[in-house]
Design an enzyme around this catalytic site. Structure first.
Site, PDB file in Angstrom:
ATOM      1  N   TRP A 176     -29.394  45.253   7.337  1.00 58.35           N
ATOM      2  CA  TRP A 176     -29.983  46.644   7.207  1.00 58.35           C
ATOM      3  C   TRP A 176     -28.748  47.636   7.376  1.00 58.35           C
ATOM      4  O   TRP A 176     -29.147  49.059   6.650  1.00 58.35           O
ATOM      5  CB  TRP A 176     -30.816  46.411   8.493  1.00 58.35           C
ATOM      6  CG  TRP A 176     -31.334  47.542   8.225  1.00 58.35           C
ATOM      7  CD1 TRP A 176     -31.402  48.570   9.747  1.00 58.35           C
ATOM      8  CD2 TRP A 176     -32.263  48.246   7.696  1.00 58.35           C
ATOM      9  NE1 TRP A 176     -32.803  49.758   9.431  1.00 58.35           N
ATOM     10  CE2 TRP A 176     -33.582  49.645   8.051  1.00 58.35           C
ATOM     11  CE3 TRP A 176     -32.768  47.266   6.130  1.00 58.35           C
ATOM     12  CZ2 TRP A 176     -33.837  49.806   7.510  1.00 58.35           C
ATOM     13  CZ3 TRP A 176     -34.207  48.258   5.668  1.00 58.35           C
ATOM     14  CH2 TRP A 176     -33.854  49.784   6.069  1.00 58.35           C
ATOM     15  N   GLU A 200     -37.046  48.335   3.216  1.00 56.78           N
ATOM     16  CA  GLU A 200     -37.020  47.496   2.984  1.00 56.78           C
ATOM     17  C   GLU A 200     -37.079  45.996   1.818  1.00 56.78           C
ATOM     18  O   GLU A 200     -36.622  45.253   1.851  1.00 56.78           O
ATOM     19  CB  GLU A 200     -38.550  47.175   4.042  1.00 56.78           C
ATOM     20  CG  GLU A 200     -39.210  47.584   4.809  1.00 56.78           C
ATOM     21  CD  GLU A 200     -37.784  47.244   6.504  1.00 56.78           C
ATOM     22  OE1 GLU A 200     -37.451  46.179   6.040  1.00 56.78           O
ATOM     23  OE2 GLU A 200     -37.862  47.633   7.347  1.00 56.78           O
ATOM     24  N   TYR A 209     -30.877  54.719  14.138  1.00 58.66           N
ATOM     25  CA  TYR A 209     -32.644  54.797  12.986  1.00 58.66           C
ATOM     26  C   TYR A 209     -33.071  53.920  13.893  1.00 58.66           C
ATOM     27  O   TYR A 209     -34.650  54.249  15.055  1.00 58.66           O
ATOM     28  CB  TYR A 209     -32.033  53.604  12.374  1.00 58.66           C
ATOM     29  CG  TYR A 209     -33.033  52.823  11.600  1.00 58.66           C
ATOM     30  CD1 TYR A 209     -33.766  53.820  10.629  1.00 58.66           C
ATOM     31  CD2 TYR A 209     -33.837  51.771  11.747  1.00 58.66           C
ATOM     32  CE1 TYR A 209     -35.198  52.885  10.241  1.00 58.66           C
ATOM     33  CE2 TYR A 209     -35.000  50.837  11.062  1.00 58.66           C
ATOM     34  CZ  TYR A 209     -35.946  51.878  10.713  1.00 58.66           C
ATOM     35  OH  TYR A 209     -37.131  51.492   9.758  1.00 58.66           O
TER      36      TYR A 209
END
Length: 255
Positions: free
Chosen positions: A116, A108, A86
């Site tokens: 994450w 988010e 990512y």
């Protein structure tokens, strides 16, 4: 090179993964919780810091491979680093596509209270249940459809976050109607030019700024949910409005 303290069977296994050029292969002990080695595109890097937990909803996160030393029974975990993929392929690249901006904002908001890595592991599942983040379709989802999502173990089954996805889609559409596009609204906050912070060490990156606080406040006024200043600063970084890549990072858009 690996040192002799690592058993031959384990060295071979890690090298096999590295030769397949997985973006990241990390080796850590599950018994001692000690980070041992990091391989990146076949190169052995010096590992720093403690490994994070990769347990997701009581199950080992997708992509994890467990290994056990046949001699002493010590357990190891070898996993690919979706977070690094990512970073290399998406994070910090200026983003203007409406659907992708909406998807990223949703991701988010899901992260609140989670890692994450957890969100990236569940990303494809989220895309599937939320119509690949087609904004009109998400905004029109029924309560029954959202309740079905909450039965899916492949997503983060947090009712407030799931319902906030629909709510934020509706708020997103309202911004599009007022400003012509969410892209125009968002990028106007940085005068349509990415802010380059010339980061020398990632440890110096703040969790939030005055800009993220002001934008978060405005989004809340526009009825968005789960958009605190920390979340929004992360969003600005990820969407490329703020360049917080280290200056010597190979993926820094300014390099």
């Amino acid at each position: 090179m690996m040192t002799e303290k690592y058993p031959t069977w384990l060295i071979g296994h890690v090298k096999e993964w590295a030769e397949k050029r997985l973006p990241t292969v990390t080796l850590c002990s599950t018994t001692g919780n000690e980070l041992l080695e990091v391989w990146y595109y076949g190169d052995l890097l010096t590992a720093k810091g403690e490994p994070q937990s990769y347990i997701v909803d009581g199950d080992v996160a997708p992509g994890l491979v467990a290994a056990r030393d046949p001699e002493n029974g010590e357990e190891f975990v070898i996993f690919d680093g979706g977070r690094h993929v990512y970073h290399d392929e998406e994070w910090g690249k200026p983003l203007h596509d409406e659907q992708r901006l909406f998807e990223l904002l949703c991701l988010e908001t899901y992260q609140a209270g989670l890692s994450w890595e957890t969100i990236l592991n569940k990303r494809e599942a989220f895309k599937s249940v939320f119509h690949h983040y087609e904004i009109d379709k998400v905004a029109a989802m029924s309560d029954e459809a959202l309740e079905e999502i909450l039965k899916n173990p492949k997503v983060v089954r947090n009712r407030r976050k799931v319902y906030a996805t629909r709510h934020n889609a509706q708020a997103f559409l309202a911004i599009q109607k007022t400003f012509g596009s969410f892209d125009h609204y968002l990028w106007s906050w940085v005068n349509f030019t990415p802010i380059d912070n010339f980061v020398k060490n990632c440890q110096s990156i703040p969790a939030q700024t005055n800009l993220s606080a002001r934008l978060a406040k405005d989004l809340k006024k526009k009825d968005f949910k789960f958009v605190g200043p920390v979340c929004i600063y992360s969003y600005l970084q990820a969407a490329g409005l703020i360049n917080d890549h280290e200056v010597d990072c190979d993926f820094n858009p300014k390099k």
